[in-house]
Design a protein around this motif. Structure first.
Motif, PDB file in Angstrom:
ATOM      1  N   GLY A  12       0.796  -1.228   0.000  1.00 47.58           N
ATOM      2  CA  GLY A  12       0.000   0.000   0.000  1.00 47.58           C
ATOM      3  C   GLY A  12       0.821   1.265   0.000  1.00 47.58           C
ATOM      4  N   VAL A  13       2.111   1.173   0.395  1.00 47.28           N
ATOM      5  CA  VAL A  13       2.979   2.360   0.357  1.00 47.28           C
ATOM      6  C   VAL A  13       3.148   2.829  -1.083  1.00 47.28           C
ATOM      7  CG1 VAL A  13       5.311   3.213   0.745  1.00 47.28           C
ATOM      8  CG2 VAL A  13       4.188   1.825   2.489  1.00 47.28           C
ATOM      9  N   LYS A  14       3.566   1.935  -1.973  1.00 46.12           N
ATOM     10  CA  LYS A  14       3.731   2.333  -3.370  1.00 46.12           C
ATOM     11  C   LYS A  14       2.385   2.499  -4.079  1.00 46.12           C
ATOM     12  CE  LYS A  14       8.417   0.660  -4.143  1.00 46.12           C
ATOM     13  NZ  LYS A  14       9.289  -0.414  -4.663  1.00 46.12           N
ATOM     14  N   ALA A  15       1.344   1.816  -3.583  1.00 47.12           N
ATOM     15  CA  ALA A  15       0.009   2.017  -4.140  1.00 47.12           C
ATOM     16  C   ALA A  15      -0.627   3.309  -3.646  1.00 47.12           C
ATOM     17  CB  ALA A  15      -0.895   0.835  -3.785  1.00 47.12           C
ATOM     18  N   CYS A  16       0.048   3.990  -2.726  1.00 47.11           N
ATOM     19  CA  CYS A  16      -0.366   5.317  -2.221  1.00 47.11           C
ATOM     20  C   CYS A  16      -1.726   5.301  -1.533  1.00 47.11           C
ATOM     21  CB  CYS A  16      -0.358   6.345  -3.348  1.00 47.11           C
ATOM     22  SG  CYS A  16       1.285   6.706  -3.971  1.00 47.11           S
ATOM     23  N   LEU A  17      -2.037   4.219  -0.830  1.00 45.11           N
ATOM     24  CA  LEU A  17      -3.219   4.230   0.019  1.00 45.11           C
ATOM     25  C   LEU A  17      -2.987   5.191   1.177  1.00 45.11           C
ATOM     26  CD1 LEU A  17      -4.207   0.458   0.328  1.00 45.11           C
ATOM     27  CD2 LEU A  17      -5.660   2.287  -0.569  1.00 45.11           C
TER      28      LEU A  17
ATOM     29  N   SER B 197       8.815  11.383 -13.235  1.00 46.99           N
ATOM     30  CA  SER B 197       7.447  11.462 -12.724  1.00 46.99           C
ATOM     31  C   SER B 197       6.533  10.519 -13.494  1.00 46.99           C
ATOM     32  CB  SER B 197       6.928  12.904 -12.840  1.00 46.99           C
ATOM     33  OG  SER B 197       7.724  13.784 -12.091  1.00 46.99           O
ATOM     34  N   ALA B 198       6.708  10.463 -14.813  1.00 49.30           N
ATOM     35  CA  ALA B 198       5.925   9.523 -15.616  1.00 49.30           C
ATOM     36  C   ALA B 198       6.224   8.088 -15.204  1.00 49.30           C
ATOM     37  CB  ALA B 198       6.229   9.734 -17.094  1.00 49.30           C
ATOM     38  N   LEU B 199       7.498   7.807 -14.940  1.00 54.42           N
ATOM     39  CA  LEU B 199       7.896   6.484 -14.471  1.00 54.42           C
ATOM     40  C   LEU B 199       7.229   6.146 -13.146  1.00 54.42           C
ATOM     41  CD1 LEU B 199       9.960   4.020 -14.345  1.00 54.42           C
ATOM     42  CD2 LEU B 199      11.491   5.600 -13.177  1.00 54.42           C
ATOM     43  N   LEU B 200       7.239   7.089 -12.206  1.00 51.71           N
ATOM     44  CA  LEU B 200       6.657   6.860 -10.886  1.00 51.71           C
ATOM     45  C   LEU B 200       5.158   6.621 -10.980  1.00 51.71           C
ATOM     46  CD1 LEU B 200       8.463   9.643  -8.812  1.00 51.71           C
ATOM     47  CD2 LEU B 200       8.926   7.205  -8.715  1.00 51.71           C
ATOM     48  N   HIS B 201       4.457   7.396 -11.810  1.00 48.63           N
ATOM     49  CA  HIS B 201       3.006   7.443 -11.786  1.00 48.63           C
ATOM     50  C   HIS B 201       2.326   6.471 -12.741  1.00 48.63           C
ATOM     51  CE1 HIS B 201       2.231  11.230  -9.428  1.00 48.63           C
ATOM     52  NE2 HIS B 201       3.529  11.300  -9.618  1.00 48.63           N
ATOM     53  N   ALA B 202       2.984   6.106 -13.828  1.00 47.42           N
ATOM     54  CA  ALA B 202       2.278   5.367 -14.866  1.00 47.42           C
ATOM     55  C   ALA B 202       2.907   4.033 -15.215  1.00 47.42           C
ATOM     56  CB  ALA B 202       2.181   6.236 -16.139  1.00 47.42           C
ATOM     57  N   VAL B 203       4.217   3.925 -15.141  1.00 47.95           N
ATOM     58  CA  VAL B 203       4.880   2.758 -15.703  1.00 47.95           C
ATOM     59  C   VAL B 203       5.256   1.735 -14.638  1.00 47.95           C
ATOM     60  CG1 VAL B 203       6.794   1.963 -17.127  1.00 47.95           C
ATOM     61  CG2 VAL B 203       5.782   4.207 -17.553  1.00 47.95           C
ATOM     62  N   ALA B 204       5.920   2.155 -13.589  1.00 49.59           N
ATOM     63  CA  ALA B 204       6.589   1.191 -12.730  1.00 49.59           C
ATOM     64  C   ALA B 204       6.174   1.267 -11.264  1.00 49.59           C
ATOM     65  CB  ALA B 204       8.102   1.372 -12.852  1.00 49.59           C
ATOM     66  N   VAL B 205       6.531   2.332 -10.578  1.00 47.46           N
ATOM     67  CA  VAL B 205       6.560   2.293  -9.114  1.00 47.46           C
ATOM     68  C   VAL B 205       5.176   2.114  -8.504  1.00 47.46           C
ATOM     69  CG1 VAL B 205       7.243   3.535  -7.038  1.00 47.46           C
ATOM     70  CG2 VAL B 205       8.684   3.626  -9.074  1.00 47.46           C
ATOM     71  N   VAL B 206       4.270   3.048  -8.762  1.00 53.59           N
ATOM     72  CA  VAL B 206       2.956   2.916  -8.136  1.00 53.59           C
ATOM     73  C   VAL B 206       2.202   1.723  -8.703  1.00 53.59           C
ATOM     74  CG1 VAL B 206       2.805   5.371  -7.596  1.00 53.59           C
ATOM     75  CG2 VAL B 206       1.866   4.547  -9.757  1.00 53.59           C
ATOM     76  N   LYS B 207       2.461   1.388  -9.964  1.00 57.79           N
ATOM     77  CA  LYS B 207       1.815   0.209 -10.547  1.00 57.79           C
ATOM     78  C   LYS B 207       2.317  -1.066  -9.885  1.00 57.79           C
ATOM     79  CE  LYS B 207      -1.054   1.852 -13.535  1.00 57.79           C
ATOM     80  NZ  LYS B 207      -0.784   3.284 -13.316  1.00 57.79           N
ATOM     81  N   ALA B 208       3.592  -1.082  -9.472  1.00 57.69           N
ATOM     82  CA  ALA B 208       4.106  -2.240  -8.742  1.00 57.69           C
ATOM     83  C   ALA B 208       3.359  -2.420  -7.431  1.00 57.69           C
ATOM     84  CB  ALA B 208       5.601  -2.068  -8.483  1.00 57.69           C
ATOM     85  N   GLY B 209       2.993  -1.299  -6.797  1.00 49.59           N
ATOM     86  CA  GLY B 209       2.243  -1.385  -5.546  1.00 49.59           C
ATOM     87  C   GLY B 209       0.871  -1.995  -5.731  1.00 49.59           C
ATOM     88  N   VAL B 210       0.103  -1.500  -6.701  1.00 47.52           N
ATOM     89  CA  VAL B 210      -1.239  -2.052  -6.893  1.00 47.52           C
ATOM     90  C   VAL B 210      -1.176  -3.461  -7.455  1.00 47.52           C
ATOM     91  CG1 VAL B 210      -2.410   0.178  -7.081  1.00 47.52           C
ATOM     92  CG2 VAL B 210      -1.460  -0.885  -9.139  1.00 47.52           C
ATOM     93  N   PHE B 211      -0.165  -3.753  -8.279  1.00 45.18           N
ATOM     94  CA  PHE B 211      -0.008  -5.115  -8.778  1.00 45.18           C
ATOM     95  C   PHE B 211       0.259  -6.071  -7.619  1.00 45.18           C
ATOM     96  CE2 PHE B 211       2.660  -8.585 -10.393  1.00 45.18           C
ATOM     97  CZ  PHE B 211       1.857  -9.074 -11.414  1.00 45.18           C
ATOM     98  N   GLY B 212       1.106  -5.649  -6.672  1.00 42.63           N
ATOM     99  CA  GLY B 212       1.350  -6.478  -5.501  1.00 42.63           C
ATOM    100  C   GLY B 212       0.084  -6.729  -4.701  1.00 42.63           C
ATOM    101  N   LEU B 213      -0.769  -5.702  -4.562  1.00 43.06           N
ATOM    102  CA  LEU B 213      -2.041  -5.892  -3.854  1.00 43.06           C
ATOM    103  C   LEU B 213      -2.940  -6.881  -4.579  1.00 43.06           C
ATOM    104  CD1 LEU B 213      -2.831  -2.242  -2.701  1.00 43.06           C
ATOM    105  CD2 LEU B 213      -2.205  -4.185  -1.261  1.00 43.06           C
ATOM    106  N   LEU B 214      -2.961  -6.835  -5.907  1.00 39.50           N
ATOM    107  CA  LEU B 214      -3.752  -7.810  -6.658  1.00 39.50           C
ATOM    108  C   LEU B 214      -3.235  -9.219  -6.415  1.00 39.50           C
ATOM    109  CD1 LEU B 214      -4.269  -6.009 -10.103  1.00 39.50           C
ATOM    110  CD2 LEU B 214      -5.857  -6.157  -8.185  1.00 39.50           C
TER     111      LEU B 214
END
Length: 495
Positions: free
Chosen positions: A219-224, A242-259
Motif C-alpha cells: 500500500g505504500v507504493k500504491a499510495c493508500l 514522474s511519468a515512471l513513478l506514476h504510470a509505468v513502474a513504481v505505483v503500478k508495482a504497488g497495486v499489482f502487488g495488492l492484486l
C-alpha cells in the motif's frame, strides 16, 4: 497448461543488459540512445510473442535457482502478469523516446538512462514473479533503482524527496518481508497459483497480521492513505521520472502487488469468508475522495497530477477489494486505463515546461491556440479521467459500478459519480482556459513542442481512445484483461 520458456527470463534480462551497456559505453549520445530505445523495442516485441499463448491460457514458467528448503527465484507468466508487463513495456517505449528528447543537454545522462533501464528490468521481474519471494526481491530492487532518478537534480528539495521516498518504501518492504515469512509459515509455500496460497489456512490466528502486513507494505507504493506522503514530494524529479513513478513502474508495482495478495496469496473465497477486504474497500473509497479534494487545491501542474494519481490508484484497490467479477475486471483494466491517461498528462506537462517554461495550471490559458496538438492530448486524458463515454476512464467507472452492485455495495455507484464530478472540477476548467481564452504573456514565436516530446503524448492519448472503444476486439489488451480475470480470481470473467 504450463510451458518452460527462456523468454520469461530474457524479458527482464534485456533491460539489465541495456543498463550495463549504458553505464560502460553510454557517454556517446548516439550509442546511449541506441541502447536505450533498442532494448525497449526488443523487450516489447519479446513480450508480444508471449501474448497469443497467454490469451489461450498458456502459463510460461522458468525456475532460476532454489534456496533451501524448496524456496527459490522463479518466473511465471500468467494472465495478470502478462497484462502488467504488456502495459509497462509499451509505455516504456514511449517514455524512452520522450526522455531522450526531454533530457537533452541535461547533466549525468549516463546515470539517468542506466538506472532508467534498470527500473524497467525490475518492473518486468515483478510482473513475471512466480512466488512472493521473487516479487519481494524485484520490488525492493525497484526501490533502489528509482532512488537515483528521484534525486537526479541533486537540489536540496530533490535530496529531501529522495530520503522521504526511501523511508516510506523501505519501511513498506520490511512489512512485505514480514508478511512473506508469515505466509511461508502458514502455507508452507510461497508459489502463486489459482485459488490462493492460504486457501486452507482459515482460522489461523496469524492470518490477520499477514494480511495487514502485506496490504500495508504494498500500500505504500500504491499510495493508500495515509501511506501516500512520498509521492507529491517526489514531483521535484524530472518529468520522465514522474511519468515512471506514476504510470509505468513504481505505483503500478504497488497495486499489482495488492492484486497478487488478494487473488494469489489469500484467494477470493477465503477473503470473502473472513471479511478482511471490507475495510480495505472503505479505505480505498476514502482515498479516492480525499485525494480528489486535495487535487482541487493544487495550482502546480505536476502536483495536481500527483494527487490525481493517488485517487486513481485506489480505483484498482477498490475493484480488487469488492471480490466480484465485474469489479475484478475494472481493477485490472484500470492498470492500463490510468497508465495511458496519466502518462499523457505528464508528457504534456513536460512539453509545456520545456516549450514555454510554464508549470502552473493557470499559465495554460490560451495554449490550445499555439500548441493545439499538445493540448489535444491533454484534453483526451482529462476527459478520460472524468469518465466521458468512449474514453478509457468510462470503462473503468462502468465496470466498477457494476461490480459494486454485484457485491451489494450500492454506494460504489455514488462514489463513481462523485469522483467523476471532482475530476471534472479540477480538469475541465483547465481545458476551458486552454481552448476558449486567448493566450496571455507568451513569448513571441512559441509553438508546438519538439517532435520527441509531442509524438509520445499523441500516441498515448490515442491509446486512451482505443482502450475506450475496443472493449471486445480479440487480441487487444482488454481481451487480455478478461483472460487475467479468469485466471487469477477464479470467479469467472465478466460477460
Amino acid at each position: 497448461m504450463e510451458v518452460l520458456d527462456i523468454r520469461v527470463v530474457l524479458a527482464p534480462g534485456i533491460s539489465l543488459l541495456c543498463a550495463l551497456l549504458v553505464f560502460v559505453l553510454g557517454r556517446h549520445d548516439g550509442w546511449r540512445a541506441t541502447f536505450t530505445l533498442g532494448a525497449a523495442l526488443i523487450k516489447l516485441v519479446l513480450i508480444l510473442t508471449l501474448l497469443p499463448g497467454s490469451l489461450e491460457g498458456v502459463v510460461y514458467v522458468y525456475r532460476a535457482f532454489d534456496f533451501p528448503p524448496g524456496i527459490g527465484i522463479a518466473f511465471r507468466v500468467d494472465g495478470l502478469g502478462m497484462f502488467f508487463a504488456l502495459v509497462s513495456s509499451t509505455l516504456w517505449v514511449l517514455t524512452t523516446i520522450y526522455a531522450i528528447g526531454y533530457m537533452r543537454d541535461q547533466h549525468d545522462r549516463v546515470r539517468f538512462f542506466g538506472f532508467f533501464a534498470l527500473c524497467v528490468s525490475t518492473t518486468v521481474g515483478i510482473a513475471f514473479a512466480a512466488n512472493l519471494l521473487t516479487l519481494l526481491l524485484f520490488y525492493e530492487l525497484l526501490t533502489i533503482c528509482t532512488y537515483p532518478l528521484v534525486i537526479h537534480d541533486e537540489t536540496p528539495a530533490a535530496l529531501k524527496a529522495g530520503r522521504k521516498y526511501l523511508a516510506y518504501t523501505l519501511a513498506g518492504g520490511a512489512l512485505i518481508l514480514l508478511g512473506t515469512v508469515l505466509v511461508q509459515h502458514l502455507a508452507g509455500s510461497l508459489a502463486f497459483g489459482t485459488g490462493g496460497l492460504l486457501a486452507g489456512a482459515a482460522g489461523q490466528p496469524l492470518l490477520p497480521l499477514a494480511f495487514v502486513a502485506l496490504v500495508a507494505g504494498f500500500g505504500v507504493k500504491a499510495c493508500l492513505m495515509p501511506l501516500h506522503g512520498w509521492l507529491p514530494t517526489a514531483m521535484v524529479a524530472p518529468t520522465p521520472v514522474s511519468a515512471l513513478l506514476h504510470a509505468v513502474a513504481v505505483v503500478k508495482a504497488g497495486v499489482f502487488g495488492l492484486l497478487r495478495v488478494i487473488y494469489d496469496v489469500f484467494g477470493v473465497e477465503l477473503l470473502a469468508g473472513l471479511g478482511y477486504t471490507s475495510w480495505l474497500a472503505a479505505l480505498a473509497a476514502f482515498t479516492i475522495l480525499a485525494a480528489s479534494f486535495a487535487a482541487l487545491a493544487q495550482v502546480n501542474f505536476k502536483r495536481r497530477l500527483a494527487w490525481s494519481t493517488i485517487s486513481q490508484l485506489s480505483y484498482i484497490v477498490l475493484g480488487a477489494a469488492l471480490l466480484t467479477p465485474f469489479a475484478a475486471l475494472a481493477a485490472i483494466v484500470h492498470i492500463a486505463n490510468q497508465a495511458f491517461a496519466k502518462i499523457t498528462m505528464f508528457f504534456v506537462a513536460g512539453a509545456v515546461e520545456r516549450t514555454t517554461g510554464r508549470t502552473e495550471l493557470r499559465e495554460l490559458t490560451g495554449l490550445g491556440h499555439v500548441m493545439p496538438w499538445t493540448m489535444t492530448a491533454f484534453t483526451i486524458a482529462a476527459l478520460s479521467f472524468v469518465g466521458v463515454p468512449l474514453f478509457a476512464g468510462f470503462v473503468t467507472k462502468w465496470y466498477l459500478s457494476l461490480g459494486g452492485l454485484q457485491a451489494g455495495a450500492w454506494w460504489v455507484v455514488l462514489l463513481m459519480l462523485a469522483s467523476a464530478l471532482l475530476n471534472a472540477a479540477y480538469w475541465l476548467p483547465v481545458v476551458y482556459r486552454a481552448w476558449f481564452q486567448p493566450p496571455r504573456g507568451l513569448e513571441p514565436g512559441v509553438r508546438e513542442a519538439p517532435l520527441l516530446l509531442l509524438a509520445p503524448a499523441l500516441v498515448s492519448a490515442a491509446y486512451v481512445l482505443l482502450l475506450g472503444v475496443s472493449t471486445r476486439v480479440p487480441g487487444m489488451p482488454f481481451s487480455l484483461a478478461e483472460a487475467a480475470v479468469r485466471f487469477v480470481s477464479g470467479i469467472g470473467a465478466a460477460p
